[in-house]
Every structure is written in C-alpha cells, then in structure tokens.
Motif scaffolding. Structure first.
Motif, PDB file in Angstrom:
ATOM      1  N   SER A 154      70.293  48.719  95.930  1.00 36.99           N
ATOM      2  CA  SER A 154      70.132  47.349  96.399  1.00 36.99           C
ATOM      3  C   SER A 154      68.803  47.176  97.415  1.00 36.99           C
ATOM      4  CB  SER A 154      71.174  46.774  97.343  1.00 36.99           C
ATOM      5  OG  SER A 154      71.147  45.544  97.855  1.00 36.99           O
ATOM      6  N   ARG A 155      68.162  45.921  97.162  1.00 40.40           N
ATOM      7  CA  ARG A 155      67.027  45.604  98.280  1.00 40.40           C
ATOM      8  C   ARG A 155      67.636  44.596  99.317  1.00 40.40           C
ATOM      9  NH1 ARG A 155      61.702  44.857  94.628  1.00 40.40           N
ATOM     10  NH2 ARG A 155      61.762  47.112  93.861  1.00 40.40           N
ATOM     11  N   VAL A 156      68.846  44.381  99.304  1.00 35.98           N
ATOM     12  CA  VAL A 156      69.699  43.506 100.188  1.00 35.98           C
ATOM     13  C   VAL A 156      70.558  44.201 101.102  1.00 35.98           C
ATOM     14  CG1 VAL A 156      71.345  41.568 100.265  1.00 35.98           C
ATOM     15  CG2 VAL A 156      69.894  41.536  98.680  1.00 35.98           C
ATOM     16  N   PRO A 157      70.642  43.685 102.407  1.00 33.42           N
ATOM     17  CA  PRO A 157      71.546  44.491 103.284  1.00 33.42           C
ATOM     18  C   PRO A 157      73.139  44.473 102.946  1.00 33.42           C
ATOM     19  CG  PRO A 157      70.068  43.378 104.532  1.00 33.42           C
ATOM     20  CD  PRO A 157      69.910  42.982 103.087  1.00 33.42           C
ATOM     21  N   ILE A 158      73.872  45.407 103.269  1.00 31.99           N
ATOM     22  CA  ILE A 158      75.342  45.616 102.853  1.00 31.99           C
ATOM     23  C   ILE A 158      75.994  45.884 104.085  1.00 31.99           C
ATOM     24  CG2 ILE A 158      76.899  46.992 101.773  1.00 31.99           C
ATOM     25  CD1 ILE A 158      74.790  47.567  99.559  1.00 31.99           C
ATOM     26  N   LEU A 159      77.130  45.067 104.240  1.00 32.43           N
ATOM     27  CA  LEU A 159      78.262  45.277 105.141  1.00 32.43           C
ATOM     28  C   LEU A 159      79.436  45.763 104.454  1.00 32.43           C
ATOM     29  CD1 LEU A 159      79.038  44.897 108.041  1.00 32.43           C
ATOM     30  CD2 LEU A 159      79.431  42.491 107.703  1.00 32.43           C
ATOM     31  N   THR A 180      60.724  49.877 110.247  1.00 32.84           N
ATOM     32  CA  THR A 180      61.280  48.446 110.010  1.00 32.84           C
ATOM     33  C   THR A 180      62.659  48.235 109.576  1.00 32.84           C
ATOM     34  OG1 THR A 180      58.977  47.875 109.386  1.00 32.84           O
ATOM     35  CG2 THR A 180      60.466  46.299 108.899  1.00 32.84           C
ATOM     36  N   SER A 181      63.168  49.075 108.914  1.00 33.84           N
ATOM     37  CA  SER A 181      64.724  48.849 108.367  1.00 33.84           C
ATOM     38  C   SER A 181      65.654  48.994 109.466  1.00 33.84           C
ATOM     39  CB  SER A 181      65.087  49.690 107.466  1.00 33.84           C
ATOM     40  OG  SER A 181      64.702  50.976 107.716  1.00 33.84           O
ATOM     41  N   SER A 182      65.386  49.817 110.316  1.00 36.85           N
ATOM     42  CA  SER A 182      66.336  50.226 111.625  1.00 36.85           C
ATOM     43  C   SER A 182      65.966  48.792 112.559  1.00 36.85           C
ATOM     44  CB  SER A 182      66.092  51.400 112.215  1.00 36.85           C
ATOM     45  OG  SER A 182      64.734  51.567 112.865  1.00 36.85           O
ATOM     46  N   ILE A 183      64.912  48.446 112.615  1.00 39.59           N
ATOM     47  CA  ILE A 183      64.662  47.111 113.581  1.00 39.59           C
ATOM     48  C   ILE A 183      65.448  46.184 113.003  1.00 39.59           C
ATOM     49  CG2 ILE A 183      62.986  45.579 114.785  1.00 39.59           C
ATOM     50  CD1 ILE A 183      60.912  48.179 114.618  1.00 39.59           C
ATOM     51  N   ASN A 266      83.747  52.904 121.637  1.00 38.02           N
ATOM     52  CA  ASN A 266      84.663  52.057 121.009  1.00 38.02           C
ATOM     53  C   ASN A 266      83.994  50.874 120.301  1.00 38.02           C
ATOM     54  OD1 ASN A 266      86.983  53.480 121.878  1.00 38.02           O
ATOM     55  ND2 ASN A 266      86.836  52.279 123.734  1.00 38.02           N
ATOM     56  N   ALA A 267      82.702  51.050 119.519  1.00 41.43           N
ATOM     57  CA  ALA A 267      81.957  50.199 118.931  1.00 41.43           C
ATOM     58  C   ALA A 267      82.829  49.888 117.576  1.00 41.43           C
ATOM     59  CB  ALA A 267      80.703  50.909 118.506  1.00 41.43           C
ATOM     60  N   ASP A 268      82.524  48.271 117.154  1.00 40.28           N
ATOM     61  CA  ASP A 268      83.149  47.889 116.132  1.00 40.28           C
ATOM     62  C   ASP A 268      82.425  47.967 114.899  1.00 40.28           C
ATOM     63  OD1 ASP A 268      85.481  46.616 117.595  1.00 40.28           O
ATOM     64  OD2 ASP A 268      83.953  45.383 118.453  1.00 40.28           O
ATOM     65  N   LEU A 269      80.883  48.361 115.236  1.00 37.07           N
ATOM     66  CA  LEU A 269      80.071  48.180 114.029  1.00 37.07           C
ATOM     67  C   LEU A 269      78.916  49.196 114.508  1.00 37.07           C
ATOM     68  CD1 LEU A 269      78.967  46.573 111.464  1.00 37.07           C
ATOM     69  CD2 LEU A 269      77.608  45.090 113.153  1.00 37.07           C
ATOM     70  N   VAL A 270      78.650  49.971 113.329  1.00 38.79           N
ATOM     71  CA  VAL A 270      77.593  50.795 113.299  1.00 38.79           C
ATOM     72  C   VAL A 270      76.517  50.312 112.451  1.00 38.79           C
ATOM     73  CG1 VAL A 270      76.505  53.157 113.046  1.00 38.79           C
ATOM     74  CG2 VAL A 270      78.862  52.884 114.040  1.00 38.79           C
ATOM     75  N   ALA A 271      75.095  50.368 112.827  1.00 43.92           N
ATOM     76  CA  ALA A 271      74.212  49.857 112.078  1.00 43.92           C
ATOM     77  C   ALA A 271      73.048  50.601 111.753  1.00 43.92           C
ATOM     78  CB  ALA A 271      73.653  48.290 112.618  1.00 43.92           C
ATOM     79  N   VAL A 272      72.449  51.030 110.491  1.00 50.94           N
ATOM     80  CA  VAL A 272      71.528  51.809 110.286  1.00 50.94           C
ATOM     81  C   VAL A 272      70.462  51.325 109.407  1.00 50.94           C
ATOM     82  CG1 VAL A 272      72.756  53.816 110.789  1.00 50.94           C
ATOM     83  CG2 VAL A 272      72.990  52.863 108.505  1.00 50.94           C
ATOM     84  N   GLY A 273      69.124  51.781 109.215  1.00 56.79           N
ATOM     85  CA  GLY A 273      68.367  51.411 108.289  1.00 56.79           C
ATOM     86  C   GLY A 273      68.443  52.578 107.391  1.00 56.79           C
ATOM     87  N   THR A 274      67.637  52.615 106.270  1.00 52.72           N
ATOM     88  CA  THR A 274      67.421  53.533 105.275  1.00 52.72           C
ATOM     89  C   THR A 274      66.060  53.834 104.939  1.00 52.72           C
ATOM     90  OG1 THR A 274      67.492  52.526 103.442  1.00 52.72           O
ATOM     91  CG2 THR A 274      69.419  53.196 104.417  1.00 52.72           C
ATOM     92  N   GLN A 275      65.430  55.107 104.811  1.00 52.95           N
ATOM     93  CA  GLN A 275      64.218  55.559 104.434  1.00 52.95           C
ATOM     94  C   GLN A 275      64.323  56.257 103.312  1.00 52.95           C
ATOM     95  OE1 GLN A 275      61.175  56.543 107.424  1.00 52.95           O
ATOM     96  NE2 GLN A 275      62.814  56.465 108.944  1.00 52.95           N
ATOM     97  N   ARG A 276      63.159  55.863 102.412  1.00 50.81           N
ATOM     98  CA  ARG A 276      63.168  56.516 101.080  1.00 50.81           C
ATOM     99  C   ARG A 276      61.883  56.942 100.592  1.00 50.81           C
ATOM    100  NH1 ARG A 276      66.962  52.232  97.453  1.00 50.81           N
ATOM    101  NH2 ARG A 276      68.362  52.083  99.366  1.00 50.81           N
ATOM    102  N   ALA A 305      65.327  50.352 103.025  1.00 50.33           N
ATOM    103  CA  ALA A 305      64.259  50.492 103.412  1.00 50.33           C
ATOM    104  C   ALA A 305      63.374  49.285 102.639  1.00 50.33           C
ATOM    105  CB  ALA A 305      63.619  51.795 102.981  1.00 50.33           C
ATOM    106  N   THR A 306      62.170  48.826 103.476  1.00 46.72           N
ATOM    107  CA  THR A 306      61.117  47.803 102.954  1.00 46.72           C
ATOM    108  C   THR A 306      60.393  48.501 102.019  1.00 46.72           C
ATOM    109  OG1 THR A 306      59.744  48.533 104.609  1.00 46.72           O
ATOM    110  CG2 THR A 306      61.190  46.626 105.133  1.00 46.72           C
TER     111      THR A 306
END
Length: 310
Positions: A154-159, A180-183, A266-276, A305-306
């Motif tokens: 995917s090139r689209v974010p996934i939740l 850029t993806s992590s930002i 006690n976070a409800d959500l973890v967000a990450v970017g990917t690099q390839r 990743a962009t």
C-alpha cells in the motif's frame, strides 16, 4: 543504525495533507472486531472530512488439476462467493453499533493485500482501516500478517485496530525518526485524538554501550541535534486547543522501546512511518513497523514511506 534512530542531514519537510478519497473499511465479514473497526472508520472519516466505503476481497478459487491439465473454476462460482460476502458485509454493517446502512459496499476477487492496496490507490483513499486479531495466537498470526502484507503493497496509511480500540483515542505515541512518513504519522495521529488528548513524539536513540571517546563525542552531538529537530516537527503540527504535544527521547531497540513507552503512558494508539531503502527492506516494510504491528496491544497507525524514501 536503526530506522527510528536515523537523523537526516536536511531539515524535515512539510508534510502534505491527507488524500481526499474515502476511508476504506477492509473486512472479510468476520464479526469479531467489526464494531471497533467501524468506530475507527467513523472517527477517521469525521477527522479527515471524507466518506466511508466498505471493501471485501475474495481470494479466487484455484483451478482443479485433471491429469496434465488444470480445469478452470467456472466464473459463476466466484460471483456466487462475491454475492455471499456482500450479504455478510451488509449484515455486519447493519448490526454494528457504528455501522451505517448507507455506506457503499464493494466486493472484489483477487489477492487481498494487493487488491486492497491497488483499490485504495485507485480511489485516492485517505486511509485503510482493518481489524487485527489479538485474542489468541492464531488471530494474532493471521490478522497481523494480512495487515503487514497490505502495508507492503500500500501507498495509503493503514489503521489496524482490535476489539478494545476506543471510540476516540485519548493518548497517542508516535515513533519519530524525522522521516517524512513518520512526520505524516504524527499529523494523522493528532487529528484522531479526543479533545484534551495528548500526543507524544518519541525518538529512540541508539543504546549507549561503547566506552570510547569518539563514541561519547558522537553520542553527545547526536543529543544536541534532537531539540531543534523536535522543535521543527512540533512547529509543523496544527495542534487544536486543549491538545498537549510533548517530545521524548528514549534509548533502546526501536520497536520494543517505543512499545514500552506506549504501555507506560497507557497509550491508545501507536503511530509509525516506514522506510524502504533497499529491496529486502521493501519486502519486510522495515523492522520497526513490522515488530510494532506484530506485538502492539493497542491500535497501530502505519504510514508507508513516500516515493522519495522508497
């Protein structure tokens, strides 16, 4: 150097807004986590100002071997399976607390990960929302692997959310490596937070283990680089009134350290970017995103990743 521990030579660039297409709810009709998935989709659609569409994918039936030939499966068989899945999805939408009977439902035939990714790109989707099993080892294996396979394509974010994902997250943690993806992950996570929520930008520094003077000098310079980079990213975020954003640097292996911090607060959500960066890394989507998706006990937002980072 690990992905989270990477610091770019240039300043972080401004991140574009989300796509204007729909939030896609990807499901196979399994009702286990439908309510949480639909809630998450409704939250994202409201935050991004877009519509919701439901999509299911049937894997094509394999041909049957007959001597030296392979007998193709009649097309009507796949069409019947598509119809059955469409009925299941409509029923799930109708009975789910967060479902809306007006949501369009699409059922396609193909490889689930590749089909979801291509359909999301074709529709200019803002986000793909998927369930992820967390009840037992089989759920964890198959649910997570489907999500990972989709993220690879995917090139689209996934939740990805489990059945305990809250209707609106109050606390989100972003693994920030200043790519850029992590930002972008920070931008999207911020928009999903509840009023009065808190967003933590977490950078995982390399574990300090070498006693040499050169290493200590490098590590000290590394530490001096972080505050201005944190300030640049924080300055790019459009933070709503009442939302708190803090910055944290911790040491350790990227994924375990990030998840340990998320559990601590006690976070409800973890967000990450990917690099390839290379072919092999492209296959595994980056070890940090992979390990977070496989082991997180809370919802995970993964931003691919962009083109520039691939």
């Amino acid at each position: 150097m690990s992905a989270i521990a990477h610091i770019p030579l240039s300043s972080p660039s401004r991140v574009p807004s989300v796509q204007g297409g729909p939030v896609l709810v990807a499901t196979d009709g399994n009702p286990v986590s439908h309510e949480a998935v639909f809630n998450a989709a409704r939250l994202a659609a409201s935050a991004f100002g877009v519509a919701i569409e439901v999509i299911g994918v049937c894997e094509p039936l394999p041909g049957v071997a007959a001597g030296m030939d392979v007998l193709p499966v009649p097309a009507e068989f796949d069409e019947a399976r598509r119809g059955a899945m469409r009925d299941d999805l409509r029923r799930s939408v109708n009975i789910a607390a967060a479902g809306d009977p007006s949501w369009p439902i699409h059922v396609l035939v193909g490889s689930p990960a590749r089909t979801l990714a291509s359909e999301a790109e074709r529709r200019d989707a803002a986000l793909i929302v998927m369930g992820i099993g967390r009840h037992n080892p089989l759920d964890r294996l198959f649910g997570t692997e489907t999500t990972l396979a989709t993220l690879r394509e995917s090139r689209v974010p996934i939740l990805a959310v489990g059945p305990n994902f809250p209707s609106v997250p109050a606390r989100a943690v972003v693994g920030l490596d200043f790519s850029t993806s992590s930002i972008q992950a920070a931008h999207l996570a911020l928009r999903l937070l509840a009023p009065g929520g808190r967003l933590s930008l977490v950078h995982v520094r390399p574990r300090f283990e070498h006693p040499s003077a050169d290493w200590q000098a490098w590590d000290a310079e590394y530490g001096r680089t972080l505050p201005p980079l944190f300030a640049q990213v924080s300055g790019q975020l459009e933070v709503p009134a009442g939302i708190t954003v803090d910055t944290v640097a911790v040491r350790g292996d990227p994924a375990p350290a990030l998840l340990a911090f998320a559990q601590q607060v006690n976070a409800d959500l973890v967000a990450v970017g990917t690099q390839r960066h290379a072919f092999f890394e492209r296959l595994v989507v980056g070890s940090v995103a992979t390990r977070v998706l496989r082991t997180s006990r809370v919802g995970v937002l993964a931003v691919p990743a962009t083109e520039r980072e691939r």
